[in-house]
Design an enzyme around this catalytic site. Structure first.
Site, PDB file in Angstrom:
ATOM      1  N   HIS A  19       0.837  -1.219   0.000  1.00  0.00           N
ATOM      2  CA  HIS A  19       0.000   0.000   0.000  1.00  0.00           C
ATOM      3  C   HIS A  19       0.866   1.262   0.000  1.00  0.00           C
ATOM      4  O   HIS A  19       0.517   2.269   0.616  1.00  0.00           O
ATOM      5  CB  HIS A  19      -0.940   0.035   1.209  1.00  0.00           C
ATOM      6  N   ASN A  36     -10.162  -2.914   2.526  1.00  0.00           N
ATOM      7  CA  ASN A  36      -9.846  -2.938   1.098  1.00  0.00           C
ATOM      8  C   ASN A  36     -11.126  -2.739   0.290  1.00  0.00           C
ATOM      9  O   ASN A  36     -12.224  -2.758   0.843  1.00  0.00           O
ATOM     10  CB  ASN A  36      -9.228  -4.293   0.711  1.00  0.00           C
ATOM     11  N   HIS A  60      -3.959   1.043  12.028  1.00  0.00           N
ATOM     12  CA  HIS A  60      -3.740  -0.214  12.737  1.00  0.00           C
ATOM     13  C   HIS A  60      -5.100  -0.830  13.096  1.00  0.00           C
ATOM     14  O   HIS A  60      -5.877  -0.202  13.810  1.00  0.00           O
ATOM     15  CB  HIS A  60      -2.934   0.083  14.011  1.00  0.00           C
ATOM     16  N   TYR A 106       1.044  -4.052  12.260  1.00  0.00           N
ATOM     17  CA  TYR A 106       0.877  -2.629  11.922  1.00  0.00           C
ATOM     18  C   TYR A 106       1.677  -1.697  12.822  1.00  0.00           C
ATOM     19  O   TYR A 106       2.201  -0.685  12.355  1.00  0.00           O
ATOM     20  CB  TYR A 106      -0.610  -2.254  11.882  1.00  0.00           C
TER      21      TYR A 106
HETATM   22 FE1  HDE Z   1      -2.362  -4.733   5.564  1.00  0.00          FE
HETATM   23  N1  HDE Z   1      -0.556  -3.936   6.005  1.00  0.00           N
HETATM   24  N2  HDE Z   1      -1.713  -6.532   6.159  1.00  0.00           N
HETATM   25  N3  HDE Z   1      -4.124  -5.588   4.970  1.00  0.00           N
HETATM   26  N4  HDE Z   1      -3.024  -2.977   4.910  1.00  0.00           N
HETATM   27  C1  HDE Z   1      -0.195  -2.657   5.837  1.00  0.00           C
HETATM   28  O1  HDE Z   1       0.906  -1.395   7.456  1.00  0.00           O
HETATM   29  C2  HDE Z   1      -0.604  -6.770   6.892  1.00  0.00           C
HETATM   30  C3  HDE Z   1      -4.471  -6.891   5.113  1.00  0.00           C
HETATM   31  C4  HDE Z   1      -4.280  -2.672   4.495  1.00  0.00           C
HETATM   32  O2  HDE Z   1      -3.159   3.530   4.056  1.00  0.00           O
HETATM   33  C5  HDE Z   1       1.141  -2.343   6.450  1.00  0.00           C
HETATM   34  O3  HDE Z   1       1.206   0.794   7.861  1.00  0.00           O
HETATM   35  C6  HDE Z   1      -0.534  -8.136   7.298  1.00  0.00           C
HETATM   36  C7  HDE Z   1      -5.876  -7.071   4.916  1.00  0.00           C
HETATM   37  C8  HDE Z   1      -4.350  -1.282   4.124  1.00  0.00           C
HETATM   38  O4  HDE Z   1      -1.586   3.400   5.569  1.00  0.00           O
HETATM   39  C9  HDE Z   1       1.558  -3.664   7.090  1.00  0.00           C
HETATM   40  C10 HDE Z   1      -1.658  -8.720   6.763  1.00  0.00           C
HETATM   41  C11 HDE Z   1      -6.364  -5.832   4.635  1.00  0.00           C
HETATM   42  C12 HDE Z   1      -3.082  -0.772   4.352  1.00  0.00           C
HETATM   43  C13 HDE Z   1       0.398  -4.558   6.743  1.00  0.00           C
HETATM   44  C14 HDE Z   1      -2.394  -7.717   6.057  1.00  0.00           C
HETATM   45  C15 HDE Z   1      -5.260  -4.924   4.674  1.00  0.00           C
HETATM   46  C16 HDE Z   1      -2.276  -1.849   4.849  1.00  0.00           C
HETATM   47  C17 HDE Z   1       2.125  -1.681   5.542  1.00  0.00           C
HETATM   48  C18 HDE Z   1      -2.078 -10.171   6.846  1.00  0.00           C
HETATM   49  C19 HDE Z   1      -7.812  -5.439   4.306  1.00  0.00           C
HETATM   50  C20 HDE Z   1      -2.617   0.628   4.093  1.00  0.00           C
HETATM   51  C21 HDE Z   1       2.215  -0.240   6.000  1.00  0.00           C
HETATM   52  C22 HDE Z   1      -2.227 -10.665   8.121  1.00  0.00           C
HETATM   53  C23 HDE Z   1      -8.726  -5.745   5.351  1.00  0.00           C
HETATM   54  C24 HDE Z   1      -2.918   1.522   5.245  1.00  0.00           C
HETATM   55  C25 HDE Z   1       1.409  -0.181   7.183  1.00  0.00           C
HETATM   56  C26 HDE Z   1      -2.518   2.940   4.936  1.00  0.00           C
HETATM   57  C27 HDE Z   1      -0.933  -1.714   5.240  1.00  0.00           C
HETATM   58  C28 HDE Z   1       0.349  -5.819   7.178  1.00  0.00           C
HETATM   59  C29 HDE Z   1      -3.574  -8.000   5.366  1.00  0.00           C
HETATM   60  C30 HDE Z   1      -5.425  -3.534   4.399  1.00  0.00           C
HETATM   61  C31 HDE Z   1       2.900  -4.218   6.658  1.00  0.00           C
HETATM   62  C32 HDE Z   1       0.552  -8.772   8.121  1.00  0.00           C
HETATM   63  C33 HDE Z   1      -6.658  -8.380   5.034  1.00  0.00           C
HETATM   64  C34 HDE Z   1      -5.572  -0.545   3.584  1.00  0.00           C
HETATM   65  O5  HDE Z   1       1.670  -3.552   8.475  1.00  0.00           O
END
Ligand code: HDE
Length: 666
Positions: A70, A143, A334, A357
């Protein structure tokens, strides 16, 4: 508009538009900022030049690591109001008090590409909302697709390594047209359902404003009595859910890589504030096992026809940021930022996100005090015994920084649950520690089939073509074949069509899910269609008449349709200033075009405008005198959405509202 968050940010804003002296960071006024300190006008720069060193050092450190996923995002401020008191379900104040306007900040993003990638790539989109409530920040980090690729967070690094550009050549940027993604897909079939969505039109949103949002996981709502309901969160765009077509998305990627962010920025600047309704799907504790899927499985959606979406409130985005780095880049979301009345379920994907997060912000934002960055601060008081660390910006007074203490009357103190203190839901757990997938998580195909069955014929064809494009670019035939074998478990006909397009053996076995079940809510054909904020290019020439333009634009404006006059070069026609040209915009930027002069197709780029609008199924209008212009192209005047406009273009608007004329599909 001001609200508590806006007022809080005001204290941090810096505006140098007034008479402002340029100083060093220590406040020293400088007499010169153009020349470094040198030994003689033509001599070497001196090490003692503290001003040069400070300026250059700061510049050298201006960048921070981009988000691991993202990375490319765009945000805006707004407000949320709840329509009714939801205290039957939750004690969260922002969901029970209808008089409250809760400030929000939303960041939309693509997932795969880096910060500098294109907006209109085929990908899922992030839809992350921070509610600045009086009980603390609540983050709904969702999402635009209701399901996820994997079921357990421990696979996230594997998924992301497979989906990101390949490590040996860093290709491709912003999409999934490469071997490692499709290898992952075939070897990890839990990804099948979400991949059906990303290959479909849902992977190509026309605008952030026309995207649904989904919390994806099952959460809990907890009321004052401590009763819990399972919930899924939705954002429903009031403009409906609309997408680009792939050819259009690719052209836009070249002509305007900022297409989606520009649309969001400009619509807010114009006052066309984007709006979404918050939807809740609620399942009672007693009904947890009543479904043919496990409600804890994040690769499953709850069909809206079985569990209706209750629309409970509205979010309006009404203010652009002042500074993209300070706000959009530094905002830290988060899923574990909760308020009393909302809690987690045991979805193993959600559980792992609760670690990731905060952890990622430590390296991204440089230490544990990222919550003090203005965009991240709650608007309610916040205090605890955490101290020091990089970028500490508070001066904590006093002797104590521990709990419990007598020296400071045990301040800061905890708050009883009845007075708003948070406690986790008292769920009873009685289990063995295991590393395993629940039997109830093992059906990877039924809902992939449900999604496919729910699409219209054009949508199915776009999905097929999406697969053919992305999979067709793989280098290894075995990767393609394995992927086809996996798609064959969803739908044999689909797998056969894709195999034919990408030149691999069609499947011979019959393994597809046998089901005709549909969920009409999943097809974008059934979405809201209205004229509001659609945009039209009116193509004019130096011989176009002011009077003719006037009637049309008046009617478009009356119907809240945006328009731009476009010509071969900038010009003025009576009172109309034509500042957009064939060089600066393209028909792919608009929902429809109107041609007002027979000579238009003689101008080479203009013919392409008309033909592109035609093959993207858009509404093409032409005036009586411009009929010959259409005849000079491959557009057929008797096809749907090709309209000889009446004087004020009313009949054109009737066609435009449909947005795409799929029946023109060859
Ligand atoms: Fe994320 N995801 N994600 N994700 N995600 C990040 O956090 C992660 C997942 C989502 O505009 C990171 O600050 C793991 C699902 C959005 O700042 C990180 C898993 C969904 C955004 C991270 C998921 C999301 C992130 C990278 C699986 C939809 C952007 C930078 C367990 C429900 C937020 C950050 C923004 C961002 C980890 C799965 C949505 C690396 C470990 C499911 C919208 O922490």
């Amino acid at each position: 508009m001001t609200n508590k968050k806006d007022e809080q940010l005001e204290a941090f804003r810096r505006d140098h538009s007034e008479d402002t002296a340029l100083t060093t960071n220590q406040g020293l006024k400088m007499a010169e900022d153009e020349f470094s300190l040198k030994a003689g006008e033509r001599g070497p720069t001196l090490l003692e030049d503290f001003h040069f060193r400070e300026k250059m050092t700061h510049f050298d450190h201006e960048r921070i690591p981009e988000r691991i996923v993202h990375a490319r995002g765009y945000g805006a401020h707004g407000e949320f109001e709840v329509y009714e008191d939801l205290s039957n379900y939750t004690k969260a104040k922002f969901l029970t008090d209808t008089s409250k306007k809760t400030p929000v900040f939303v960041r939309f993003s693509t997932v795969q590409g880096s910060k500098g990638s294109n907006d209109t790539v085929r990908d899922a989109r992030g839809f992350a909302t921070k509610f600045y409530t009086e009980e603390g920040n609540y983050d709904l980090v969702g999402n635009n697709i209701p399901v996820f690729f994997i079921q357990d967070a421990i696979k996230f690094p594997d998924l992301v390594h497979a989906i990101k550009p390949e490590p040996h050549n860093e290709i491709p940027q912003g999409g999934t047209a490469h071997d490692t993604f499709w290898d992952f897909f075939a070897q990890n079939p839990e990804s099948t359902h979400m991949t059906m969505w990303t290959m479909s039109d849902r992977g190509l949103p026309k605008s952030f404003r026309t995207m649904e949002g989904f919390g994806v996981h099952t959460f809990r709502l907890i009321n004052k009595e401590g009763k819990s309901h399972f919930v899924k969160f939705h954002w429903k765009p009031l403009l409906g859910t609309h997408s680009l077509v792939w050819d259009e998305a690719q052209i836009i990627a070249g002509k305007n890589s900022d297409f989606n962010r520009e649309d969001l920025y400009e619509s807010i600047e114009k006052g066309d504030y984007p709006e979404w309704e918050l939807g809740l799907q609620i399942i009672s504790e007693e009904d947890e096992f009543k479904f043919d899927f496990d409600i804890l499985d994040p690769t499953k959606l709850w069909p809206e026809e079985e569990v209706p979406v209750k629309r409970v409130g509205k979010m309006t985005l009404n203010r652009n940021v002042d500074n993209v780095f300070a706000e959009t880049e530094q905002v830290a979301f988060h899923p574990g930022h909760l308020v009393p009345g909302i809690d987690f379920s045991n979805d193993p994907l959600l559980q792992g996100r609760l670690f990731s997060y905060t952890d990622t912000q430590l390296s991204r934002l440089g230490g544990p005090n990222f919550h003090q960055i203005p965009i991240n601060r709650p608007v309610c008081p916040f205090a605890n015994n955490q101290r020091d660390g990089m970028h500490q910006s508070f001066v904590h007074k006093g002797q104590t920084s521990y709990h419990k203490n007598a020296i400071n009357n045990n301040n800061p103190h905890t708050t009883p649950v009845e007075e708003g203190g948070f406690e986790s839901y008292h769920e009873k757990i009685d289990a063995h520690k295991v590393r395993a997938r629940s039997e109830s998580f093992k059906d990877h195909y039924s809902q992939a089939k449900l999604y496919y069955n729910s699409l219209t014929q054009p949508e199915k064809e776009h999905l097929r073509d999406g697969f053919a494009f992305e999979l067709g670019k793989c280098k290894h035939d075995f990767v393609k074949e394995n992927a086809i074998a996996n798609i064959n478990k969803v739908d044999k006909d689909l797998a056969t069509q894709i195999a034919d397009k990408i030149g691999v053996q069609a499947p011979t076995t019959d393994e597809e899910v046998k089901s005709d079940k549909k969920s009409p809510a999943l097809s974008m054909e059934n979405t809201i269609k209205k004229l509001d904020t659609l945009s039209v290019a009116i193509i004019v020439t130096a011989s176009s008449k002011e009077a003719e333009i006037k009637d049309i634009v008046q009617n478009l404006s009356d119907n809240k349709v945006n328009f731009k006059l476009v010509a071969e070069k900038a010009m003025t026609i009576g009172a109309f200033k034509v500042s957009e040209t064939f060089d600066t915009v393209h028909s792919t930027f608009f929902d429809g075009i109107i041609v007002l002069d027979a000579k238009v197709p003689l101008l080479p780029p203009a013919k392409d405008y008309i033909e592109a609008a035609n093959r993207h199924f858009k509404t093409i209008g032409f005036s009586k005198q411009a009929e010959a212009a259409i005849d000079a192209t491959s557009v057929k005047k008797d096809e749907p959405g090709i309209i000889e406009i009446d004087a004020s273009a009313n009949n054109y608007l009737d066609a435009l509202v449909k947005q795409r004329h799929w029946d023109r599909q060859p």
